[in-house]
Design a protein around this motif. Structure first.
Motif, PDB file in Angstrom:
ATOM      1  N   LEU A  67       0.829  -1.207   0.000  1.00  0.00           N
ATOM      2  CA  LEU A  67       0.000   0.000   0.000  1.00  0.00           C
ATOM      3  C   LEU A  67       0.863   1.257   0.000  1.00  0.00           C
ATOM      4  O   LEU A  67       0.523   2.242  -0.651  1.00  0.00           O
ATOM      5  CB  LEU A  67      -0.948   0.002   1.204  1.00  0.00           C
ATOM      6  CG  LEU A  67      -1.960   1.136   1.278  1.00  0.00           C
ATOM      7  CD1 LEU A  67      -2.858   1.154   0.036  1.00  0.00           C
ATOM      8  CD2 LEU A  67      -2.801   1.008   2.540  1.00  0.00           C
ATOM      9  N   ASP A  70       1.604   2.009  -3.413  1.00  0.00           N
ATOM     10  CA  ASP A  70       0.408   2.060  -4.255  1.00  0.00           C
ATOM     11  C   ASP A  70       0.416   0.936  -5.293  1.00  0.00           C
ATOM     12  O   ASP A  70       0.057   1.140  -6.445  1.00  0.00           O
ATOM     13  CB  ASP A  70       0.307   3.435  -4.932  1.00  0.00           C
ATOM     14  CG  ASP A  70      -1.098   3.752  -5.423  1.00  0.00           C
ATOM     15  OD1 ASP A  70      -2.062   3.189  -4.871  1.00  0.00           O
ATOM     16  OD2 ASP A  70      -1.232   4.549  -6.363  1.00  0.00           O
ATOM     17  N   GLN A  71       0.805  -0.249  -4.865  1.00  0.00           N
ATOM     18  CA  GLN A  71       0.894  -1.388  -5.770  1.00  0.00           C
ATOM     19  C   GLN A  71      -0.185  -2.427  -5.514  1.00  0.00           C
ATOM     20  O   GLN A  71      -0.126  -3.525  -6.045  1.00  0.00           O
ATOM     21  CB  GLN A  71       2.275  -2.052  -5.640  1.00  0.00           C
ATOM     22  CG  GLN A  71       3.414  -1.153  -6.072  1.00  0.00           C
ATOM     23  CD  GLN A  71       3.311  -0.777  -7.536  1.00  0.00           C
ATOM     24  OE1 GLN A  71       3.193  -1.632  -8.404  1.00  0.00           O
ATOM     25  NE2 GLN A  71       3.335   0.514  -7.818  1.00  0.00           N
ATOM     26  N   ASP A  76      -7.973   0.318 -12.623  1.00  0.00           N
ATOM     27  CA  ASP A  76      -7.496   1.663 -12.944  1.00  0.00           C
ATOM     28  C   ASP A  76      -8.093   2.254 -14.212  1.00  0.00           C
ATOM     29  O   ASP A  76      -7.627   3.267 -14.689  1.00  0.00           O
ATOM     30  CB  ASP A  76      -5.973   1.651 -13.098  1.00  0.00           C
ATOM     31  CG  ASP A  76      -5.254   1.672 -11.766  1.00  0.00           C
ATOM     32  OD1 ASP A  76      -5.909   1.949 -10.753  1.00  0.00           O
ATOM     33  OD2 ASP A  76      -4.040   1.435 -11.749  1.00  0.00           O
ATOM     34  N   GLN A  87      -8.244  11.697  -7.742  1.00  0.00           N
ATOM     35  CA  GLN A  87      -7.666  10.440  -7.250  1.00  0.00           C
ATOM     36  C   GLN A  87      -7.569  10.466  -5.727  1.00  0.00           C
ATOM     37  O   GLN A  87      -7.835   9.458  -5.061  1.00  0.00           O
ATOM     38  CB  GLN A  87      -6.282  10.210  -7.854  1.00  0.00           C
ATOM     39  CG  GLN A  87      -6.299   9.833  -9.306  1.00  0.00           C
ATOM     40  CD  GLN A  87      -4.897   9.649  -9.879  1.00  0.00           C
ATOM     41  OE1 GLN A  87      -3.894   9.941  -9.226  1.00  0.00           O
ATOM     42  NE2 GLN A  87      -4.831   9.163 -11.101  1.00  0.00           N
ATOM     43  N   ASN A  91      -9.193   7.836  -3.114  1.00  0.00           N
ATOM     44  CA  ASN A  91      -8.388   7.188  -2.076  1.00  0.00           C
ATOM     45  C   ASN A  91      -8.935   7.464  -0.683  1.00  0.00           C
ATOM     46  O   ASN A  91      -8.983   6.564   0.170  1.00  0.00           O
ATOM     47  CB  ASN A  91      -6.932   7.632  -2.167  1.00  0.00           C
ATOM     48  CG  ASN A  91      -6.243   7.095  -3.399  1.00  0.00           C
ATOM     49  OD1 ASN A  91      -6.660   6.090  -3.967  1.00  0.00           O
ATOM     50  ND2 ASN A  91      -5.199   7.772  -3.832  1.00  0.00           N
ATOM     51  N   MET A 154      -1.753   7.034   4.133  1.00  0.00           N
ATOM     52  CA  MET A 154      -2.364   7.304   2.826  1.00  0.00           C
ATOM     53  C   MET A 154      -3.484   8.340   2.955  1.00  0.00           C
ATOM     54  O   MET A 154      -3.580   9.250   2.133  1.00  0.00           O
ATOM     55  CB  MET A 154      -2.916   5.994   2.259  1.00  0.00           C
ATOM     56  CG  MET A 154      -3.595   6.100   0.930  1.00  0.00           C
ATOM     57  SD  MET A 154      -4.181   4.438   0.488  1.00  0.00           S
ATOM     58  CE  MET A 154      -5.176   4.840  -0.917  1.00  0.00           C
ATOM     59  N   ASN A 158      -3.433  12.009   1.160  1.00  0.00           N
ATOM     60  CA  ASN A 158      -4.497  12.377   0.216  1.00  0.00           C
ATOM     61  C   ASN A 158      -5.313  13.560   0.720  1.00  0.00           C
ATOM     62  O   ASN A 158      -5.743  14.394  -0.077  1.00  0.00           O
ATOM     63  CB  ASN A 158      -5.385  11.175  -0.097  1.00  0.00           C
ATOM     64  CG  ASN A 158      -4.699  10.226  -1.042  1.00  0.00           C
ATOM     65  OD1 ASN A 158      -4.624  10.482  -2.242  1.00  0.00           O
ATOM     66  ND2 ASN A 158      -4.156   9.142  -0.515  1.00  0.00           N
ATOM     67  N   GLN A 171       3.741   9.618  -1.747  1.00  0.00           N
ATOM     68  CA  GLN A 171       2.616   9.795  -2.647  1.00  0.00           C
ATOM     69  C   GLN A 171       3.075  10.332  -3.994  1.00  0.00           C
ATOM     70  O   GLN A 171       2.582   9.932  -5.018  1.00  0.00           O
ATOM     71  CB  GLN A 171       1.588  10.765  -2.023  1.00  0.00           C
ATOM     72  CG  GLN A 171       0.257  10.735  -2.682  1.00  0.00           C
ATOM     73  CD  GLN A 171      -0.491   9.425  -2.465  1.00  0.00           C
ATOM     74  OE1 GLN A 171      -0.243   8.708  -1.509  1.00  0.00           O
ATOM     75  NE2 GLN A 171      -1.379   9.103  -3.358  1.00  0.00           N
ATOM     76  N   SER A 174       4.782   7.416  -6.009  1.00  0.00           N
ATOM     77  CA  SER A 174       3.986   6.279  -6.449  1.00  0.00           C
ATOM     78  C   SER A 174       2.947   6.640  -7.504  1.00  0.00           C
ATOM     79  O   SER A 174       2.428   5.768  -8.161  1.00  0.00           O
ATOM     80  CB  SER A 174       3.305   5.630  -5.252  1.00  0.00           C
ATOM     81  OG  SER A 174       2.416   6.543  -4.642  1.00  0.00           O
ATOM     82  N   ASN A 175       2.604   7.907  -7.654  1.00  0.00           N
ATOM     83  CA  ASN A 175       1.579   8.266  -8.647  1.00  0.00           C
ATOM     84  C   ASN A 175       2.169   8.694  -9.948  1.00  0.00           C
ATOM     85  O   ASN A 175       3.133   9.137 -10.223  1.00  0.00           O
ATOM     86  CB  ASN A 175       0.672   9.377  -8.131  1.00  0.00           C
ATOM     87  CG  ASN A 175      -0.333   8.840  -7.143  1.00  0.00           C
ATOM     88  OD1 ASN A 175      -0.631   7.644  -7.170  1.00  0.00           O
ATOM     89  ND2 ASN A 175      -0.822   9.680  -6.291  1.00  0.00           N
TER      90      ASN A 175
END
Length: 175
Positions: A67, A70-71, A76, A87, A91, A154, A158, A171, A174-175
């Motif tokens: 997590l 973000d895997q 998606d 996004q 989340n 997370m 977010n 963050q 990973s994005n």
């Protein structure tokens, strides 16, 4: 809030790196089991159970790490086309309605059967099996606590994107 998220990220990063070494151990155990079966026509219950235990440990303890980067699995098709702010909303809602209640429920329920297992020092019912099955059962609530904590990180990250229109920490990566 950023320091809390950074601490949670660091914890799951460290655990994730440890779990990566356990994967190497699992590969070695499976290799030895296969060689013993096909080269020497023998197998041990302990080895087979060790494979299951290591796999369970990897899955449970690696969930927070997954997590973090973000895997985790998600569809998606729509998500990837959304803006960063949209996004972040997805989340955030996912944390509130799915991750937090689901992880909390699993921690609560699994703690009961884990405690029973510890109380009786549960082991394998099979002769020659692993005597410490209660250790693996203890990984269920622990793994979901780590997953829940990563959900907090997370959520914080977010929320920061929504409120400040900027991200920080993992963050961005990973994005």
């Amino acid at each position: 809030m950023g320091k809390i998220a950074d601490g949670i990220d660091a914890l799951n990063e460290w655990i994730g790196r440890f779990v990566a070494w356990v994967v190497t151990l699992l590969v070695a155990v499976v290799f030895i089991d296969v060689v013993m079966r096909y080269a020497f026509n023998t197998s041990f219950v302990f080895t087979q159970e060790l494979e299951w235990h290591l796999f369970g440990f990897i899955f449970l303890m690696g969930a927070g790490y997954t997590l973090l980067y973000d895997q985790h699995v998600r569809v998606d098709v729509i998500y990837q086309r959304l803006s960063k702010k949209a996004q972040a909303w997805v989340n955030l809602m996912g944390c509130i309605f799915f991750l937090f209640p689901g992880a909390a429920l699993i921690v609560y329920i699994s703690s009961v059967f884990t405690w029973e297992s510890f109380k009786f020092m549960e082991g394998s019912p099979d002769p020659g099996g692993i005597p410490f099955r209660f250790i693996l059962k203890g990984c269920v609530p622990l793994g979901f606590v780590l997953f829940f904590l990563q959900g907090i990180s997370m959520f914080n990250r977010n929320l920061n994107i929504i409120l400040n229109n900027k991200s920080y920490g993992n963050q961005e990566e990973s994005n």
